[in-house]
Design a protein around this motif. Structure first.
Motif, PDB file in Angstrom:
ATOM      1  N   LEU A  66     -11.917  11.152  -3.303  1.00 21.20           N
ATOM      2  CA  LEU A  66     -11.319  12.112  -2.375  1.00 21.20           C
ATOM      3  C   LEU A  66     -10.679  13.289  -3.090  1.00 21.20           C
ATOM      4  O   LEU A  66     -10.223  14.229  -2.432  1.00 21.20           O
ATOM      5  N   ILE A  67     -10.642  13.259  -4.411  1.00 22.81           N
ATOM      6  CA  ILE A  67      -9.914  14.312  -5.129  1.00 22.81           C
ATOM      7  C   ILE A  67     -10.790  15.136  -6.066  1.00 22.81           C
ATOM      8  O   ILE A  67     -10.313  16.128  -6.624  1.00 22.81           O
ATOM      9  N   HIS A  68     -12.035  14.751  -6.261  1.00 21.80           N
ATOM     10  CA  HIS A  68     -12.936  15.592  -7.057  1.00 21.80           C
ATOM     11  C   HIS A  68     -14.378  15.186  -6.758  1.00 21.80           C
ATOM     12  O   HIS A  68     -14.651  14.121  -6.181  1.00 21.80           O
ATOM     13  N   ASN A  69     -15.318  16.046  -7.146  1.00 18.96           N
ATOM     14  CA  ASN A  69     -16.727  15.743  -6.965  1.00 18.96           C
ATOM     15  C   ASN A  69     -17.148  14.643  -7.935  1.00 18.96           C
ATOM     16  O   ASN A  69     -16.603  14.510  -9.034  1.00 18.96           O
ATOM     17  N   LEU A  70     -18.135  13.849  -7.521  1.00 16.57           N
ATOM     18  CA  LEU A  70     -18.638  12.775  -8.376  1.00 16.57           C
ATOM     19  C   LEU A  70     -19.468  13.346  -9.520  1.00 16.57           C
ATOM     20  O   LEU A  70     -20.263  14.274  -9.333  1.00 16.57           O
ATOM     21  N   LYS A  71     -19.288  12.786 -10.688  1.00 15.19           N
ATOM     22  CA  LYS A  71     -20.087  13.184 -11.844  1.00 15.19           C
ATOM     23  C   LYS A  71     -21.508  12.640 -11.751  1.00 15.19           C
ATOM     24  O   LYS A  71     -22.483  13.316 -12.109  1.00 15.19           O
ATOM     25  N   ARG A 114     -14.518   1.757 -11.385  1.00 17.38           N
ATOM     26  CA  ARG A 114     -14.175   3.133 -11.745  1.00 17.38           C
ATOM     27  C   ARG A 114     -14.998   3.544 -12.959  1.00 17.38           C
ATOM     28  O   ARG A 114     -15.229   2.747 -13.872  1.00 17.38           O
ATOM     29  N   SER A 115     -15.437   4.781 -12.976  1.00 20.46           N
ATOM     30  CA  SER A 115     -16.074   5.290 -14.180  1.00 20.46           C
ATOM     31  C   SER A 115     -14.989   5.692 -15.171  1.00 20.46           C
ATOM     32  O   SER A 115     -13.925   6.170 -14.772  1.00 20.46           O
ATOM     33  N   ALA A 116     -15.273   5.513 -16.454  1.00 21.77           N
ATOM     34  CA  ALA A 116     -14.265   5.771 -17.482  1.00 21.77           C
ATOM     35  C   ALA A 116     -14.198   7.228 -17.888  1.00 21.77           C
ATOM     36  O   ALA A 116     -13.287   7.621 -18.621  1.00 21.77           O
ATOM     37  N   ASP A 117     -15.149   8.032 -17.442  1.00 25.74           N
ATOM     38  CA  ASP A 117     -15.170   9.443 -17.832  1.00 25.74           C
ATOM     39  C   ASP A 117     -14.907  10.385 -16.657  1.00 25.74           C
ATOM     40  O   ASP A 117     -15.273  11.561 -16.696  1.00 25.74           O
ATOM     41  N   GLU A 118     -14.264   9.866 -15.599  1.00 21.28           N
ATOM     42  CA  GLU A 118     -13.831  10.676 -14.470  1.00 21.28           C
ATOM     43  C   GLU A 118     -12.412  10.257 -14.098  1.00 21.28           C
ATOM     44  O   GLU A 118     -12.036   9.100 -14.252  1.00 21.28           O
ATOM     45  N   LEU A 119     -11.666  11.228 -13.569  1.00 24.52           N
ATOM     46  CA  LEU A 119     -10.273  10.955 -13.237  1.00 24.52           C
ATOM     47  C   LEU A 119     -10.142   9.816 -12.248  1.00 24.52           C
ATOM     48  O   LEU A 119      -9.350   8.889 -12.453  1.00 24.52           O
ATOM     49  N   SER A 120     -10.922   9.841 -11.168  1.00 21.49           N
ATOM     50  CA  SER A 120     -10.733   8.816 -10.141  1.00 21.49           C
ATOM     51  C   SER A 120     -11.966   8.718  -9.250  1.00 21.49           C
ATOM     52  O   SER A 120     -11.939   9.095  -8.074  1.00 21.49           O
ATOM     53  N   ALA A 121     -13.056   8.213  -9.803  1.00 22.38           N
ATOM     54  CA  ALA A 121     -14.298   8.062  -9.055  1.00 22.38           C
ATOM     55  C   ALA A 121     -14.698   6.592  -8.993  1.00 22.38           C
ATOM     56  O   ALA A 121     -14.572   5.855  -9.973  1.00 22.38           O
ATOM     57  N   LEU A 122     -15.177   6.160  -7.822  1.00 26.46           N
ATOM     58  CA  LEU A 122     -15.589   4.777  -7.595  1.00 26.46           C
ATOM     59  C   LEU A 122     -17.077   4.718  -7.330  1.00 26.46           C
ATOM     60  O   LEU A 122     -17.622   5.544  -6.592  1.00 26.46           O
ATOM     61  N   THR A 161      -1.633  13.716   1.474  1.00 27.00           N
ATOM     62  CA  THR A 161      -2.732  14.666   1.447  1.00 27.00           C
ATOM     63  C   THR A 161      -3.903  14.146   0.622  1.00 27.00           C
ATOM     64  O   THR A 161      -3.701  13.587  -0.461  1.00 27.00           O
ATOM     65  N   PRO A 162      -5.140  14.310   1.105  1.00 22.63           N
ATOM     66  CA  PRO A 162      -6.302  13.945   0.303  1.00 22.63           C
ATOM     67  C   PRO A 162      -6.725  15.064  -0.647  1.00 22.63           C
ATOM     68  O   PRO A 162      -7.628  14.884  -1.461  1.00 22.63           O
ATOM     69  N   ASP A 163      -6.057  16.227  -0.539  1.00 23.81           N
ATOM     70  CA  ASP A 163      -6.409  17.389  -1.351  1.00 23.81           C
ATOM     71  C   ASP A 163      -5.631  17.323  -2.670  1.00 23.81           C
ATOM     72  O   ASP A 163      -4.403  17.373  -2.694  1.00 23.81           O
TER      73      ASP A 163
END
Length: 608
Positions: A30-35, A91-99, A534-536
């Motif tokens: 919810l806070i950045h695009n997926l890598k 979680r991926s280890a090379d992104e801030l917060s991606a599932l 906020t989700p932003d």
């Protein structure tokens, strides 16, 4: 009657399905695009051609007392247990917060962000071959609420309903709207096999019975001093993109060493393969380690951005009368000479944490931005003026001798607060001396706290160090029976889920949470709610930066060091992928441990 119940069930499921058709995706943030796109083949920090085989032996300080996998039940999980049971997402280890999906192969969030749909992978299996279904998820959810004293209030605080649609699909309804913190909970949600347990059984009861798992490893042997895992040859998820290049060792063993000195000696003798060195003194002496084996000993470091904030800080108990005056708290903060102890005791290896969110974009910098001012200005009459006019900073000493300038400033602040010196003793207007206890459970902390106590003595303060055992520490923290307490105030990045627990008025009372200092500030509460709801990520960042300023200028803690880099030594038996981008996970801790991307390299063994 039975037909009527079936009819109502079908109508309910129809309403679930018709309310909004889920659009399933392979991952979510919810806070950045997926890598990684839906067709990705493997994480870039893993080597998909890594060979399987060999063994890995690690050390641990955790006793082997529990295979249920539950925290907060009297005994923590056995080390490495996470390898036996898959989670819904990783979680991926090379992104801030991606599932990304593991047990699940699809996730969908409704347009109003109140309903989260999850679809299970049809290939997911328990080790006995039985498919993993939503029945297992519902069973685990009900068990957590029934048997885990810490899980029920947490789950009830945001989950309105947990509804099964069919064997592969379910929907979780939120009481408000889903945040990234709620999604991250899905990476730690324990899934237990419903068919394995009898009616009324507690799957989270502390037990050494080896449970049925679904992960890449199973337990093959254990006693109080070790646990060994063996790779599952027919593991259902071996070829999933999130797993390619991971889980490469045939056997993984953890040996228990309660004493760090004993563990170091065992490592030098080659009794285990990798050692994480947390004491900087021994790290600088590591080059002098004799190597009785023909295998080379390697030494390396990793910078990790997963944990942010203050690795260690001294908490003021504002429930104590002497610390209710902010000037007193500021004076004691000025008295701590970080540069001296860093040079003398830490080989200048530490960086001071001048933020509650150090090493992140959430840290306050300079003066408040225009966006921060929009949040803070309505509360201007409740906020110190220097929050708006000064950048937060602390004295920087030369690292040599006594920092007399800082101590003079501290003495003046104490005088302004009504404390006076009489016969080299600091006392209040009634002649009561200024006494305080600094409490810790860590013997190593004496090295950094005793010099601080000496500085306080120069100010006329009678300060003493109190070293507690673990059981005592729990009671002292819960009942807030301390003046100052050495505490870890670091957070998983992003930290929104933890803010309320650590800083809000709701958790200021003894026994309620991690707000050990008893912070009660309506401005803090407002900014926490703003950051959490906020989700932003941009809006949340501004709220956290403003919150950071309010907390720093409140002088609720004496900030010590930022989270350190990982320092480790290992015997050169292994291959390693390029993990330089994997800065959001640790080598042996966390959720996507990078040690699981290493492999046993036969060519290195035979060539030495």
């Amino acid at each position: 009657m039975l037909q009527l119940r079936l009819l109502f069930t079908l109508l309910f499921l129809s309403s679930v399905c018709l309310a909004e058709k889920p659009y399933y995706q392979h991952g979510i943030s919810l806070i950045h695009n997926l890598k990684y796109r839906a067709d990705f083949m493997h994480f870039t920090f893993a080597n998909p051609t890594a060979p399987k085989g060999g063994s890995l032996t690690l050390s641990t300080t955790f006793p082997i007392r529990n295979f249920s996998g539950a925290w907060g039940m009297g005994a923590g999980p056995a080390p490495g247990l996470y390898r036996t049971n898959d989670m819904l997402f990783v979680r991926s280890a090379d992104e801030l917060s991606a599932l990304y999906g593991l047990l699940a192969d699809g996730i969908s969030l409704s347009t109003d962000q109140k309903s989260l749909f999850i679809r299970l992978n049809p290939l997911a299996r328990w080790h006995d071959g039985v498919p993993v279904t939503t029945r297992d998820l519902l069973f685990s959810y009900n068990a957590l609420k029934s048997f885990s004293p810490t899980s029920r209030p947490y789950l009830d605080s945001w989950i309105e309903s947990f509804d099964v649609i069919n064997d592969r699909e379910l929907v979780i309804r939120h009481r408000d709207v889903f945040t990234q913190s709620n999604l991250l909970a899905m990476t730690t949600y324990p899934v237990k096999p419903a068919h394995y347990y009898g009616r009324g059984d507690d799957p989270f009861e502390v037990s050494l019975e080896i449970p049925l798992g679904s992960g890449p490893y199973r337990i093959t042997s254990h006693d109080r001093d070790h646990v060994q895992y063996e790779r599952v040859e027919d593991y259902w998820g071996r070829d999933l993109p999130v797993n390619r290049g991971r889980h490469n060792f045939d056997k993984i063993r953890y040996d228990v060493y309660q004493d760090a000195t004993v563990a170091r000696e065992a490592f030098r003798k080659g009794l285990f393969d990798l050692y994480l060195e947390r004491d900087i003194r021994y790290w600088h002496a590591a080059n002098d380690i004799p190597t009785p084996r023909s295998v080379r000993l390697l030494k390396d470091t990793r910078q990790v951005d997963r944990i942010i904030g203050q690795q260690w800080s001294l908490v003021f108990n504002t429930n104590r009368e002497k610390f209710r005056d902010k000037r007193v708290r500021e004076a004691l903060t000025l008295a701590y000479d970080f540069e001296w102890q860093n040079r003398t005791l830490q080989h200048n290896s530490q960086r001071r944490a001048l933020s509650y969110f150090s090493s992140s974009m959430l840290a306050a910098r300079g003066l408040p931005s225009e966006e921060e001012l929009l949040l803070l200005t309505p509360f201007r009459d409740q906020i110190p003026e220097r929050v708006f006019t000064k950048a937060y900073q602390l004295p920087i000493s030369t690292g040599f001798g006594i920092n007399r300038t800082a101590l003079e400033q501290a003495r003046q602040l104490l005088a302004d607060a009504g404390w006076v010196i009489d016969d080299d003793r600091l006392q209040d207007k009634d002649g009561k001396p200024f006494k305080l206890d600094i409490v810790t459970q860590h013997p190593w902390a004496r090295r950094i706290l005793l010099p601080f106590i000496k500085s306080l003595g120069i100010l006329g303060i009678d300060a003493r160090l109190r070293l507690l055992e673990t059981v005592q520490t729990i009671r002292v923290k819960q009942q807030r029976q301390f003046d100052m307490f050495l505490n870890d105030i670091s957070f998983v990045n992003p930290p929104m889920a933890s803010l309320q627990y650590y800083f809000s008025s709701e958790y200021a009372e003894p026994g309620t949470g991690a707000n050990l200092g008893g912070i009660r500030d309506p401005v803090v509460d407002f900014l926490i709610e703003r950051a959490q709801r906020t989700p932003d990520m941009d809006i949340a960042s501004v709220a956290c930066q403003a919150l950071d300023r309010i907390l720093l200028w409140g002088f609720y803690h004496i900030p010590l060091n930022m989270p350190e880099e990982e320092r480790f030594l290992y015997w050169d038996n292994f291959g390693r992928p390029d993990d330089s981008a994997a800065v959001y996970e640790y080598l042996t801790d966390g959720q996507t441990r990078l040690i699981d991307t290493w492999w046993f390299d036969d060519s290195k063994v035979w060539s030495q």
